[in-house]
Scaffold this motif. Structure first.
Motif, mmCIF file in Angstrom:
data_model
loop_
_atom_site.group_PDB
_atom_site.id
_atom_site.type_symbol
_atom_site.label_atom_id
_atom_site.label_comp_id
_atom_site.label_asym_id
_atom_site.label_seq_id
_atom_site.Cartn_x
_atom_site.Cartn_y
_atom_site.Cartn_z
ATOM 1 N N THR A 282 -60.105 83.650 -19.808
ATOM 2 C CA THR A 282 -58.859 84.192 -19.292
ATOM 3 C C THR A 282 -57.628 83.165 -19.826
ATOM 4 O OG1 THR A 282 -59.638 85.190 -17.265
ATOM 5 C CG2 THR A 282 -57.429 84.485 -17.189
ATOM 6 N N CYS A 283 -56.761 83.840 -20.458
ATOM 7 C CA CYS A 283 -55.275 82.977 -20.788
ATOM 8 C C CYS A 283 -54.463 83.250 -19.586
ATOM 9 C CB CYS A 283 -54.935 83.660 -22.009
ATOM 10 S SG CYS A 283 -56.186 83.481 -23.413
ATOM 11 N N LEU A 284 -54.186 82.104 -18.939
ATOM 12 C CA LEU A 284 -53.382 82.375 -17.696
ATOM 13 C C LEU A 284 -52.139 81.544 -17.874
ATOM 14 C CD1 LEU A 284 -53.252 84.362 -15.218
ATOM 15 C CD2 LEU A 284 -54.131 82.296 -13.901
ATOM 16 N N ALA A 285 -51.156 81.242 -18.262
ATOM 17 C CA ALA A 285 -49.947 80.302 -18.448
ATOM 18 C C ALA A 285 -48.655 81.144 -18.353
ATOM 19 C CB ALA A 285 -50.281 79.811 -19.731
ATOM 20 N N GLY A 286 -47.728 80.443 -17.583
ATOM 21 C CA GLY A 286 -46.505 81.155 -17.483
ATOM 22 C C GLY A 286 -46.357 81.644 -16.028
#
Length: 463
Positions: A282-286
């Motif tokens: 998972t890419c989770l940023a912002g």
């Protein structure tokens, strides 16, 4: 009630003692039974009377919970190649263990739960003295709740000098307490004090980081800060887990107890999961807050999607995860654009990653390549970690490190230990960080970390 489909425990223990005597070394015995449906938090609470080393994991996107108590064996390593060393010890344990498991379900049998510190080279241990740089534990007793079914795994390290009837009596006594003991209903205590640790110093560190980024020392760095809480009495682990489980629907709920201290959290960020060789990351940023109504919520989400700083931060994570996953996987699939992922208190930019793990690679291979992602460390990876070690105003310990589990069937999952707290008797340290780039504003970043504290603060006595 145990639904037994394996040899009698008396036979298993007697055979293990004989083998320990013949081979001159302890024998790890693992026994799996299906049991009547058992509440995992009640199990965890009752376990308090058996051992002060408890573990808990609840998946964010499936009906899957692990609750462990005690330690049949622990795997630790302070080596810089700790992921490989843990893998090596785990393989040796699997090879020698005697497993009685007719169930063959994910998360049953030999299972290790635990985590890794963010950085093995941090010198100051406070307040993490009870937590080594990594600790993966095979619990003595493990409850696995999958869908509507419950399973109990019992792990026994048998020595040649052990007495069979003594072991059997202890197991039956422990199981009676864990499955049928009286649960003491405990509420969270009153919060008596809240202290932000060096907020002005933290803002100065953000300003310094923006200057260093402009000067080309690095591209991005994540800086974290701390809030300390005090309570009217000691905080009970089961009460925290119950509150998190009731309020944080789309998050991984985790807890690791070590030396009487608890590291707990409700993190939305999966690092990696492997299930039957299929990998999900998972890419989770912002980050943005939730709105007071649907209209405001959608507006905040759209602003997040269109914000250059948050999109840049998110793209850093996507590209790094792509590179790490492609090194050990086939058929890598990553959407071109993120979507908004809503949580109870926050919303994030989210991009899923799916792939097939190549033969010869394991979950720990992937975790070792991914940690730390730019969402928790920065870019470039090594420079950002070095910068954090030199400039951050706290010792992260296990905060922002990988926490999770794996089993003997090559299944497992790790999340990133954010939205978390280290609880020590009647005190707690909460941690939150944000990504700093060249145009970051210290006050805005301070406010963003304030938003990220909300999930744990709301559980531990309100904001």
């Amino acid at each position: 009630m145990l639904h037994t489909k394996i040899p009698q425990i008396d036979e298993i223990v007697e055979e293990a003692i004989n083998q320990a005597t013949l081979q001159g070394e302890p024998q790890l015995v693992c026994i799996v039974n299906q049991i009547d449906r058992t509440d995992s938090i009640a199990f965890l609470d009752r376990a308090n009377k058996i051992d002060k080393h408890r573990m808990f994991w609840r998946s964010a996107d499936e009906a899957f919970v692990l609750a462990g108590v005690g330690s049949a064996q622990r795997i630790q390593s302070a080596d810089q190649h700790r992921f490989n060393e843990v893998e090596s010890v785990w393989n040796d344990i699997q090879e020698k263990a005697k497993v009685y498991d007719s169930i063959n379900e994910k998360g049953t049998g030999l299972v290790a739960l635990g985590g890794f510190s963010f950085d093995t080279q941090q010198v100051n241990r406070s307040p993490w003295e009870a937590f080594p740089d990594n600790q993966m534990t095979i619990p003595m007793y493990l409850l696995t709740n999958k869908d509507e079914k419950s399973y109990l795994t019992t792990n026994i390290l048998v020595l040649e000098e052990d007495h069979a009837q003594q072991i059997i009596h202890q197991i039956k006594s422990d199981q009676q307490q864990l499955l049928n003991g009286i649960r003491e209903e405990v509420n969270l205590p009153h919060r008596s004090n809240t202290e932000e640790i060096s907020p002005d110093k933290w803002k100065v560190s953000v300003e310094k980081a923006t200057e260093d980024i402009k000067n080309g020392e690095l591209e991005k760095v994540v800086l974290a800060r701390e809030i300390r809480l005090k309570f009217s009495r000691e905080v009970e682990l089961a009460a925290v887990i119950e509150n998190l489980s009731n309020t944080q629907d789309n998050s991984y709920i985790f807890a690791i107890e070590s030396g009487g201290d608890y590291f707990v959290g409700a993190t939305p960020e999966r690092l990696a999961r492997v299930d039957n060789q299929e990998l999900v990351s998972t890419c989770l940023a912002g980050t943005a807050p939730r709105g007071r109504n649907d209209e405001e919520d959608q507006k905040l989400g759209q602003t997040l999607l269109q914000d250059p700083k948050n999109r840049q931060e998110h793209d850093f994570v996507v590209q790094m995860i792509r590179e790490a996953v492609e090194a050990c996987c086939l058929d890598v699939e990553i959407p071109k654009s993120p979507v908004v992922y809503p949580l109870s208190n926050l919303q994030h930019l989210y991009t899923p990653v799916t792939a097939t793990l190549e033969q010869g690679y394991t979950l720990l291979d992937v975790v070792g390549r991914l940690h730390p992602t730019p969402a928790l460390g920065g870019m470039p990876q090594k420079k950002s970690v070095d910068y954090i070690r030199s400039h951050e105003v706290l010792n992260r310990g296990w905060y922002a490190g990988p926490v999770g589990w794996f089993d003997g069937k090559n299944n497992g999952e790790f999340a990133v230990a954010i939205r978390s707290a280290l609880i020590q008797k009647n005190e707690a340290s909460l941690f939150a960080g944000c990504g700093v780039v060249e145009d970051s504003d210290p006050e805005a970043e301070y406010q963003e970390t304030g938003v990220k504290f909300k999930p744990m603060l709301s559980v531990l006595g309100g904001y």
